[in-house]
Motif scaffolding. Structure first.
Motif, PDB file in Angstrom:
ATOM      1  N   ARG A  51       0.838  -1.197   0.000  1.00 11.20           N
ATOM      2  CA  ARG A  51       0.000   0.000   0.000  1.00 11.20           C
ATOM      3  C   ARG A  51       0.880   1.257   0.000  1.00 11.20           C
ATOM      4  O   ARG A  51       1.826   1.357   0.779  1.00 11.20           O
ATOM      5  N   LEU A  52       0.556   2.162  -0.886  1.00  7.83           N
ATOM      6  CA  LEU A  52       1.292   3.419  -0.983  1.00  7.83           C
ATOM      7  C   LEU A  52       0.293   4.570  -0.993  1.00  7.83           C
ATOM      8  O   LEU A  52      -0.871   4.374  -1.310  1.00  7.83           O
ATOM      9  N   ARG A  53       0.774   5.750  -0.682  1.00  2.36           N
ATOM     10  CA  ARG A  53      -0.089   6.916  -0.746  1.00  2.36           C
ATOM     11  C   ARG A  53       0.485   7.901  -1.761  1.00  2.36           C
ATOM     12  O   ARG A  53       1.662   7.823  -2.106  1.00  2.36           O
ATOM     13  N   ILE A  54      -0.364   8.745  -2.281  1.00  2.00           N
ATOM     14  CA  ILE A  54       0.075   9.790  -3.218  1.00  2.00           C
ATOM     15  C   ILE A  54       0.077  11.089  -2.412  1.00  2.00           C
ATOM     16  O   ILE A  54      -0.977  11.533  -1.956  1.00  2.00           O
ATOM     17  N   ASN A  55       1.254  11.648  -2.215  1.00  4.06           N
ATOM     18  CA  ASN A  55       1.410  12.756  -1.263  1.00  4.06           C
ATOM     19  C   ASN A  55       1.891  14.054  -1.916  1.00  4.06           C
ATOM     20  O   ASN A  55       3.067  14.404  -1.810  1.00  4.06           O
ATOM     21  N   PRO A  56       1.013  14.796  -2.576  1.00  2.00           N
ATOM     22  CA  PRO A  56       1.432  16.119  -3.055  1.00  2.00           C
ATOM     23  C   PRO A  56       1.664  17.068  -1.866  1.00  2.00           C
ATOM     24  O   PRO A  56       1.226  16.784  -0.741  1.00  2.00           O
ATOM     25  N   VAL A  68       3.410  21.050  -5.191  1.00  5.98           N
ATOM     26  CA  VAL A  68       4.414  20.081  -5.634  1.00  5.98           C
ATOM     27  C   VAL A  68       3.678  18.777  -5.947  1.00  5.98           C
ATOM     28  O   VAL A  68       3.116  18.157  -5.049  1.00  5.98           O
ATOM     29  N   GLU A  69       3.626  18.411  -7.195  1.00  6.77           N
ATOM     30  CA  GLU A  69       2.931  17.231  -7.717  1.00  6.77           C
ATOM     31  C   GLU A  69       1.408  17.448  -7.749  1.00  6.77           C
ATOM     32  O   GLU A  69       0.835  18.054  -6.852  1.00  6.77           O
ATOM     33  N   THR A  70       0.783  16.889  -8.795  1.00  4.96           N
ATOM     34  CA  THR A  70      -0.642  17.173  -8.992  1.00  4.96           C
ATOM     35  C   THR A  70      -1.541  15.986  -8.665  1.00  4.96           C
ATOM     36  O   THR A  70      -2.741  16.175  -8.487  1.00  4.96           O
ATOM     37  N   GLY A  71      -0.994  14.767  -8.597  1.00  8.14           N
ATOM     38  CA  GLY A  71      -1.817  13.622  -8.224  1.00  8.14           C
ATOM     39  C   GLY A  71      -1.814  12.518  -9.265  1.00  8.14           C
ATOM     40  O   GLY A  71      -1.076  12.564 -10.249  1.00  8.14           O
ATOM     41  N   PHE A  72      -2.660  11.522  -8.996  1.00  6.93           N
ATOM     42  CA  PHE A  72      -2.715  10.276  -9.777  1.00  6.93           C
ATOM     43  C   PHE A  72      -3.673  10.463 -10.945  1.00  6.93           C
ATOM     44  O   PHE A  72      -4.780  10.967 -10.786  1.00  6.93           O
ATOM     45  N   TRP A  73      -3.271  10.002 -12.118  1.00 14.68           N
ATOM     46  CA  TRP A  73      -4.073  10.132 -13.341  1.00 14.68           C
ATOM     47  C   TRP A  73      -5.503   9.626 -13.109  1.00 14.68           C
ATOM     48  O   TRP A  73      -5.684   8.514 -12.589  1.00 14.68           O
ATOM     49  N   ASP A  74      -6.489  10.423 -13.494  1.00 12.64           N
ATOM     50  CA  ASP A  74      -7.873  10.041 -13.191  1.00 12.64           C
ATOM     51  C   ASP A  74      -8.662   9.601 -14.426  1.00 12.64           C
ATOM     52  O   ASP A  74      -9.876   9.516 -14.380  1.00 12.64           O
ATOM     53  N   GLN A  75      -7.957   9.298 -15.530  1.00 13.07           N
ATOM     54  CA  GLN A  75      -8.666   8.898 -16.743  1.00 13.07           C
ATOM     55  C   GLN A  75      -8.259   7.497 -17.208  1.00 13.07           C
ATOM     56  O   GLN A  75      -8.425   7.151 -18.378  1.00 13.07           O
ATOM     57  N   ILE A 106      -3.667  28.326  -7.303  1.00 13.48           N
ATOM     58  CA  ILE A 106      -2.289  27.818  -7.402  1.00 13.48           C
ATOM     59  C   ILE A 106      -1.536  28.624  -8.466  1.00 13.48           C
ATOM     60  O   ILE A 106      -1.931  28.667  -9.627  1.00 13.48           O
ATOM     61  N   GLY A 107      -0.434  29.256  -8.040  1.00 12.11           N
ATOM     62  CA  GLY A 107       0.329  30.104  -8.955  1.00 12.11           C
ATOM     63  C   GLY A 107       1.505  29.397  -9.601  1.00 12.11           C
ATOM     64  O   GLY A 107       2.072  29.874 -10.585  1.00 12.11           O
ATOM     65  N   LEU A 108       1.897  28.274  -9.025  1.00 11.23           N
ATOM     66  CA  LEU A 108       3.049  27.541  -9.536  1.00 11.23           C
ATOM     67  C   LEU A 108       2.886  26.067  -9.194  1.00 11.23           C
ATOM     68  O   LEU A 108       2.510  25.733  -8.074  1.00 11.23           O
ATOM     69  N   VAL A 109       3.132  25.215 -10.196  1.00 12.44           N
ATOM     70  CA  VAL A 109       3.132  23.767  -9.968  1.00 12.44           C
ATOM     71  C   VAL A 109       4.555  23.279 -10.212  1.00 12.44           C
ATOM     72  O   VAL A 109       5.210  23.703 -11.174  1.00 12.44           O
ATOM     73  N   ILE A 110       5.034  22.409  -9.342  1.00 11.76           N
ATOM     74  CA  ILE A 110       6.326  21.767  -9.586  1.00 11.76           C
ATOM     75  C   ILE A 110       6.068  20.287  -9.846  1.00 11.76           C
ATOM     76  O   ILE A 110       5.517  19.589  -8.987  1.00 11.76           O
ATOM     77  N   ASN A 111       6.414  19.818 -11.029  1.00 10.95           N
ATOM     78  CA  ASN A 111       6.339  18.388 -11.357  1.00 10.95           C
ATOM     79  C   ASN A 111       7.711  17.781 -11.089  1.00 10.95           C
ATOM     80  O   ASN A 111       8.677  18.093 -11.795  1.00 10.95           O
ATOM     81  N   THR A 112       7.808  16.890 -10.093  1.00 11.78           N
ATOM     82  CA  THR A 112       9.120  16.273  -9.836  1.00 11.78           C
ATOM     83  C   THR A 112       9.556  15.446 -11.040  1.00 11.78           C
ATOM     84  O   THR A 112      10.723  15.405 -11.392  1.00 11.78           O
ATOM     85  N   HIS A 118       2.318  10.933 -10.332  1.00 12.11           N
ATOM     86  CA  HIS A 118       2.866  12.187  -9.801  1.00 12.11           C
ATOM     87  C   HIS A 118       2.292  13.422 -10.508  1.00 12.11           C
ATOM     88  O   HIS A 118       2.044  14.436  -9.876  1.00 12.11           O
ATOM     89  N   ALA A 119       2.146  13.308 -11.826  1.00 16.08           N
ATOM     90  CA  ALA A 119       1.723  14.466 -12.629  1.00 16.08           C
ATOM     91  C   ALA A 119       0.390  14.207 -13.321  1.00 16.08           C
ATOM     92  O   ALA A 119      -0.032  14.960 -14.182  1.00 16.08           O
ATOM     93  N   GLY A 120      -0.299  13.133 -12.887  1.00 18.79           N
ATOM     94  CA  GLY A 120      -1.497  12.685 -13.597  1.00 18.79           C
ATOM     95  C   GLY A 120      -2.633  13.674 -13.630  1.00 18.79           C
ATOM     96  O   GLY A 120      -3.501  13.603 -14.496  1.00 18.79           O
ATOM     97  N   ARG A 121      -2.637  14.610 -12.686  1.00 23.23           N
ATOM     98  CA  ARG A 121      -3.714  15.606 -12.678  1.00 23.23           C
ATOM     99  C   ARG A 121      -3.244  16.946 -13.236  1.00 23.23           C
ATOM    100  O   ARG A 121      -3.798  17.991 -12.895  1.00 23.23           O
ATOM    101  N   ASN A 122      -2.236  16.917 -14.076  1.00 23.82           N
ATOM    102  CA  ASN A 122      -1.784  18.173 -14.689  1.00 23.82           C
ATOM    103  C   ASN A 122      -2.889  18.824 -15.507  1.00 23.82           C
ATOM    104  O   ASN A 122      -2.963  20.043 -15.603  1.00 23.82           O
ATOM    105  N   VAL A 123      -3.733  17.972 -16.125  1.00 26.10           N
ATOM    106  CA  VAL A 123      -4.854  18.532 -16.899  1.00 26.10           C
ATOM    107  C   VAL A 123      -6.151  17.904 -16.398  1.00 26.10           C
ATOM    108  O   VAL A 123      -6.153  16.837 -15.782  1.00 26.10           O
ATOM    109  N   THR A 124      -7.256  18.565 -16.705  1.00 27.45           N
ATOM    110  CA  THR A 124      -8.585  18.052 -16.351  1.00 27.45           C
ATOM    111  C   THR A 124      -8.971  16.971 -17.358  1.00 27.45           C
ATOM    112  O   THR A 124      -8.333  16.833 -18.411  1.00 27.45           O
TER     113      THR A 124
END
Ligand SMILES: [Zn+2]
Length: 282
Positions: A51-56, A68-75, A106-112, A118-124
Protein backbone atom coordinates in the motif's frame (compact mmCIF):
# COMPACT_ATOMS: atom_id res chain seq x y z
CA UNK A 1 -10.42 12.42 9.92
CA UNK A 2 -8.59 14.57 7.46
CA UNK A 3 -5.21 13.43 6.22
CA UNK A 4 -3.82 16.95 5.82
CA UNK A 5 -0.77 17.71 7.93
CA UNK A 6 0.57 21.22 8.45
CA UNK A 7 4.09 22.31 9.31
CA UNK A 8 5.54 25.77 9.66
CA UNK A 9 8.94 26.00 7.98
CA UNK A 10 10.33 29.46 8.71
CA UNK A 11 7.98 31.85 6.93
CA UNK A 12 6.37 29.15 4.83
CA UNK A 13 3.25 27.15 5.62
CA UNK A 14 3.64 23.62 4.32
CA UNK A 15 0.72 21.19 3.96
CA UNK A 16 1.07 17.52 3.14
CA UNK A 17 -1.99 16.66 1.02
CA UNK A 18 -3.04 13.33 -0.43
CA UNK A 19 -4.62 12.17 -3.66
CA UNK A 20 -5.55 8.76 -2.29
CA UNK A 21 -3.86 5.39 -2.02
CA UNK A 22 -2.67 2.86 -4.57
CA UNK A 23 -0.81 -0.44 -4.64
CA UNK A 24 2.31 -1.63 -6.43
CA UNK A 25 4.08 -4.98 -6.52
CA UNK A 26 6.19 -5.22 -3.37
CA UNK A 27 9.08 -6.98 -5.12
CA UNK A 28 9.25 -4.28 -7.79
CA UNK A 29 9.13 -1.59 -5.09
CA UNK A 30 12.15 -3.01 -3.25
CA UNK A 31 14.31 -4.20 -6.14
CA UNK A 32 17.01 -6.60 -4.99
CA UNK A 33 15.92 -6.61 -1.33
CA UNK A 34 14.44 -10.03 -0.40
CA UNK A 35 10.80 -10.22 0.57
CA UNK A 36 11.56 -11.57 4.07
CA UNK A 37 13.21 -8.20 4.78
CA UNK A 38 10.83 -5.73 3.13
CA UNK A 39 7.68 -7.52 4.25
CA UNK A 40 8.43 -6.59 7.86
CA UNK A 41 8.00 -2.91 7.06
CA UNK A 42 5.59 -3.11 4.11
CA UNK A 43 3.15 -6.03 4.36
CA UNK A 44 1.87 -7.33 0.98
CA UNK A 45 -1.71 -8.17 -0.02
CA UNK A 46 -2.85 -11.40 -1.74
CA UNK A 47 -1.63 -10.01 -5.09
CA UNK A 48 1.82 -9.27 -3.59
CA UNK A 49 1.14 -5.54 -3.67
CA UNK A 50 2.05 -3.04 -0.96
CA UNK A 51 0.00 0.00 0.00
CA UNK A 52 1.29 3.42 -0.98
CA UNK A 53 -0.09 6.92 -0.75
CA UNK A 54 0.07 9.79 -3.22
CA UNK A 55 1.41 12.76 -1.26
CA UNK A 56 1.43 16.12 -3.05
CA UNK A 57 2.70 19.10 -1.07
CA UNK A 58 1.27 22.61 -0.82
CA UNK A 59 3.73 25.40 0.04
CA UNK A 60 2.36 28.84 0.92
CA UNK A 61 5.23 31.28 0.67
CA UNK A 62 5.29 35.02 0.16
CA UNK A 63 1.55 35.18 -0.52
CA UNK A 64 1.81 32.53 -3.23
CA UNK A 65 0.40 28.99 -3.35
CA UNK A 66 2.79 26.45 -4.82
CA UNK A 67 1.80 22.84 -5.46
CA UNK A 68 4.41 20.08 -5.63
CA UNK A 69 2.93 17.23 -7.72
CA UNK A 70 -0.64 17.17 -8.99
CA UNK A 71 -1.82 13.62 -8.22
CA UNK A 72 -2.71 10.28 -9.78
CA UNK A 73 -4.07 10.13 -13.34
CA UNK A 74 -7.87 10.04 -13.19
CA UNK A 75 -8.67 8.90 -16.74
CA UNK A 76 -7.20 5.39 -16.68
CA UNK A 77 -10.57 3.63 -16.46
CA UNK A 78 -11.77 0.82 -14.24
CA UNK A 79 -9.27 -1.84 -15.30
CA UNK A 80 -6.29 0.49 -14.83
CA UNK A 81 -7.52 1.64 -11.42
CA UNK A 82 -8.15 -1.95 -10.29
CA UNK A 83 -4.65 -2.98 -11.40
CA UNK A 84 -3.17 -0.25 -9.20
CA UNK A 85 -5.70 -0.78 -6.40
CA UNK A 86 -6.53 2.91 -6.53
CA UNK A 87 -8.53 4.11 -3.53
CA UNK A 88 -9.55 7.75 -3.69
CA UNK A 89 -10.21 8.05 0.01
CA UNK A 90 -9.01 11.65 -0.35
CA UNK A 91 -8.20 13.92 -3.26
CA UNK A 92 -5.83 16.79 -3.80
CA UNK A 93 -8.86 19.01 -4.49
CA UNK A 94 -10.50 18.25 -1.14
CA UNK A 95 -7.18 18.96 0.53
CA UNK A 96 -6.88 22.34 -1.15
CA UNK A 97 -10.45 23.25 -0.23
CA UNK A 98 -9.76 22.40 3.41
CA UNK A 99 -7.06 25.06 3.32
CA UNK A 100 -9.57 27.42 1.69
CA UNK A 101 -8.14 27.19 -1.83
CA UNK A 102 -9.35 26.22 -5.28
CA UNK A 103 -7.20 25.14 -8.25
CA UNK A 104 -7.40 28.75 -9.50
CA UNK A 105 -5.36 29.87 -6.48
CA UNK A 106 -2.29 27.82 -7.40
CA UNK A 107 0.33 30.10 -8.96
CA UNK A 108 3.05 27.54 -9.54
CA UNK A 109 3.13 23.77 -9.97
CA UNK A 110 6.33 21.77 -9.59
CA UNK A 111 6.34 18.39 -11.36
CA UNK A 112 9.12 16.27 -9.84
CA UNK A 113 8.75 14.07 -12.92
CA UNK A 114 5.91 13.23 -15.28
CA UNK A 115 4.92 9.69 -14.22
CA UNK A 116 1.15 9.16 -14.00
CA UNK A 117 1.18 8.78 -10.21
CA UNK A 118 2.87 12.19 -9.80
CA UNK A 119 1.72 14.47 -12.63
CA UNK A 120 -1.50 12.69 -13.60
CA UNK A 121 -3.71 15.61 -12.68
CA UNK A 122 -1.78 18.17 -14.69
CA UNK A 123 -4.85 18.53 -16.90
CA UNK A 124 -8.59 18.05 -16.35
CA UNK A 125 -10.50 15.21 -18.05
CA UNK A 126 -11.34 17.79 -20.75
CA UNK A 127 -7.63 18.33 -21.43
CA UNK A 128 -7.54 21.82 -19.90
CA UNK A 129 -4.88 22.87 -17.37
CA UNK A 130 -6.14 21.81 -13.94
CA UNK A 131 -4.39 24.81 -12.42
CA UNK A 132 -5.15 27.50 -14.99
CA UNK A 133 -3.12 30.27 -13.37
CA UNK A 134 0.02 28.21 -12.90
CA UNK A 135 3.12 27.44 -14.84
CA UNK A 136 4.37 23.89 -14.44
CA UNK A 137 8.06 23.55 -13.61
CA UNK A 138 9.78 20.42 -14.93
CA UNK A 139 13.32 19.50 -15.91
CA UNK A 140 13.88 19.89 -19.65
CA UNK A 141 15.37 16.38 -19.70
CA UNK A 142 12.19 14.91 -18.21
CA UNK A 143 9.92 16.74 -20.64
CA UNK A 144 12.00 15.27 -23.45
CA UNK A 145 12.08 11.74 -22.04
CA UNK A 146 8.35 11.73 -21.23
CA UNK A 147 7.56 12.51 -24.85
CA UNK A 148 10.23 10.17 -26.32
CA UNK A 149 9.58 6.95 -24.40
CA UNK A 150 11.02 3.47 -24.94
CA UNK A 151 9.80 0.00 -24.02
CA UNK A 152 11.11 0.24 -20.45
CA UNK A 153 9.69 3.71 -19.68
CA UNK A 154 6.47 3.78 -21.70
CA UNK A 155 4.10 2.37 -19.08
CA UNK A 156 4.86 5.26 -16.71
CA UNK A 157 3.69 8.09 -18.96
CA UNK A 158 0.41 9.00 -20.62
CA UNK A 159 0.41 11.63 -23.36
CA UNK A 160 -3.07 12.86 -22.38
CA UNK A 161 -1.93 14.78 -19.29
CA UNK A 162 1.51 15.74 -20.67
CA UNK A 163 1.09 17.02 -24.20
CA UNK A 164 -1.76 19.56 -23.84
CA UNK A 165 0.39 21.65 -21.47
CA UNK A 166 3.41 21.38 -23.74
CA UNK A 167 1.34 22.45 -26.74
CA UNK A 168 -0.05 25.39 -24.73
CA UNK A 169 3.48 26.44 -23.66
CA UNK A 170 2.65 26.04 -19.97
CA UNK A 171 5.72 24.07 -18.91
CA UNK A 172 8.63 26.00 -17.52
CA UNK A 173 11.49 23.72 -18.53
CA UNK A 174 14.56 24.16 -16.32
CA UNK A 175 18.05 22.68 -16.47
CA UNK A 176 19.56 21.34 -13.27
CA UNK A 177 19.51 23.22 -9.98
CA UNK A 178 17.24 26.23 -10.26
CA UNK A 179 15.96 28.85 -7.83
CA UNK A 180 12.25 29.52 -8.40
CA UNK A 181 11.53 31.95 -5.56
CA UNK A 182 13.74 33.27 -2.75
CA UNK A 183 14.36 30.20 -0.57
CA UNK A 184 12.60 27.78 -2.93
CA UNK A 185 14.27 25.79 -5.67
CA UNK A 186 14.52 22.51 -7.50
CA UNK A 187 17.40 20.04 -7.38
CA UNK A 188 18.14 17.25 -9.89
CA UNK A 189 17.77 13.81 -8.25
CA UNK A 190 18.59 11.36 -11.06
CA UNK A 191 18.29 7.58 -10.79
CA UNK A 192 14.56 6.78 -10.87
CA UNK A 193 14.92 8.37 -14.28
CA UNK A 194 17.34 10.93 -15.69
CA UNK A 195 15.27 14.09 -15.34
CA UNK A 196 13.74 13.72 -11.88
CA UNK A 197 13.94 16.74 -9.58
CA UNK A 198 13.37 17.29 -5.87
CA UNK A 199 12.24 20.49 -4.17
CA UNK A 200 14.21 22.36 -1.53
CA UNK A 201 12.65 25.01 0.72
CA UNK A 202 14.88 27.07 3.00
CA UNK A 203 13.31 29.57 5.38
CA UNK A 204 14.12 30.88 8.87
CA UNK A 205 17.12 28.57 9.24
CA UNK A 206 15.06 25.45 8.44
CA UNK A 207 15.28 23.21 5.40
CA UNK A 208 12.58 21.01 3.89
CA UNK A 209 13.24 18.59 1.03
CA UNK A 210 10.64 16.88 -1.16
CA UNK A 211 12.55 13.76 -2.16
CA UNK A 212 10.52 12.65 -5.20
CA UNK A 213 11.04 8.96 -5.98
CA UNK A 214 14.70 9.07 -4.90
CA UNK A 215 13.12 8.00 -1.56
CA UNK A 216 9.54 6.92 -2.33
CA UNK A 217 8.70 5.96 1.30
CA UNK A 218 10.56 6.03 4.61
CA UNK A 219 11.10 2.27 4.26
CA UNK A 220 13.30 3.12 1.27
CA UNK A 221 15.79 5.30 3.16
CA UNK A 222 18.46 2.54 3.58
CA UNK A 223 20.92 2.83 0.68
CA UNK A 224 20.31 -0.57 -1.00
CA UNK A 225 16.49 -0.27 -0.75
CA UNK A 226 16.15 0.87 -4.36
CA UNK A 227 13.08 0.30 -6.51
CA UNK A 228 13.17 -2.23 -9.34
CA UNK A 229 11.30 0.44 -11.28
CA UNK A 230 14.36 2.74 -11.28
CA UNK A 231 15.91 3.08 -14.74
CA UNK A 232 19.35 3.80 -13.26
CA UNK A 233 19.59 2.13 -9.83
CA UNK A 234 23.31 2.79 -9.33
CA UNK A 235 22.67 6.46 -10.07
CA UNK A 236 19.97 6.38 -7.37
CA UNK A 237 22.61 5.04 -4.98
CA UNK A 238 25.07 7.79 -5.96
CA UNK A 239 22.45 10.53 -5.65
CA UNK A 240 21.49 9.31 -2.17
CA UNK A 241 25.15 9.21 -1.10
CA UNK A 242 25.64 12.71 -2.41
CA UNK A 243 22.78 14.23 -0.40
CA UNK A 244 22.01 12.09 2.67
CA UNK A 245 24.95 13.45 4.70
CA UNK A 246 23.97 17.05 3.94
CA UNK A 247 20.30 16.43 4.75
CA UNK A 248 21.25 14.73 8.02
CA UNK A 249 23.72 17.47 9.07
CA UNK A 250 21.24 20.25 8.39
CA UNK A 251 18.38 18.40 10.12
CA UNK A 252 16.35 18.72 6.93
CA UNK A 253 12.68 17.80 7.08
CA UNK A 254 11.98 15.18 4.42
CA UNK A 255 8.69 14.63 2.58
CA UNK A 256 8.35 11.48 0.49
CA UNK A 257 5.85 11.08 -2.35
CA UNK A 258 4.44 7.66 -1.38
CA UNK A 259 4.83 6.96 2.33
CA UNK A 260 1.52 5.37 3.37
CA UNK A 261 1.40 7.09 6.76
CA UNK A 262 4.11 9.65 7.44
CA UNK A 263 4.04 13.20 6.12
CA UNK A 264 7.22 14.70 7.57
CA UNK A 265 10.42 12.94 8.64
CA UNK A 266 14.12 13.34 9.38
CA UNK A 267 17.19 11.21 8.78
CA UNK A 268 18.81 9.63 11.82
CA UNK A 269 21.90 7.46 12.07
CA UNK A 270 20.92 3.78 12.06
CA UNK A 271 22.21 1.24 14.58
CA UNK A 272 24.08 -0.66 11.86
CA UNK A 273 25.46 2.46 10.17
CA UNK A 274 23.88 4.44 7.39
CA UNK A 275 20.65 6.36 7.88
CA UNK A 276 17.07 5.59 8.73
CA UNK A 277 13.99 7.79 8.31
CA UNK A 278 12.18 8.83 11.46
CA UNK A 279 8.70 10.37 11.50
CA UNK A 280 8.23 13.89 12.84
CA UNK A 281 4.51 13.28 13.28
CA UNK A 282 1.91 10.66 12.44
ZN1 LIG B 1 6.08 7.44 -7.89
Amino acid sequence: MSWIKHLQVGEADVYSLTDGQFRLDGGAMFGSVPRVLWERVSPADELNRIRLRINPLLIRLGGENILVETGFWDQGGEKFEAMYGLDRDETVFRGLSEVGLTPDDIGLVINTHLHFDHAGRNVTPAGEPTFPNARYVVQRQELHDATHTHERSRASYVAEYIEPLRDAGLYEAVDGEHELRPGLGVLPLPGHNLGQQGVVLRSGGETLVYTADLVPTLAHVPLPYIMGYDLYPVTTLETRKRYYGEWFESGAILCTPHDPGVAFARLEEGKKGGFVGVALNG
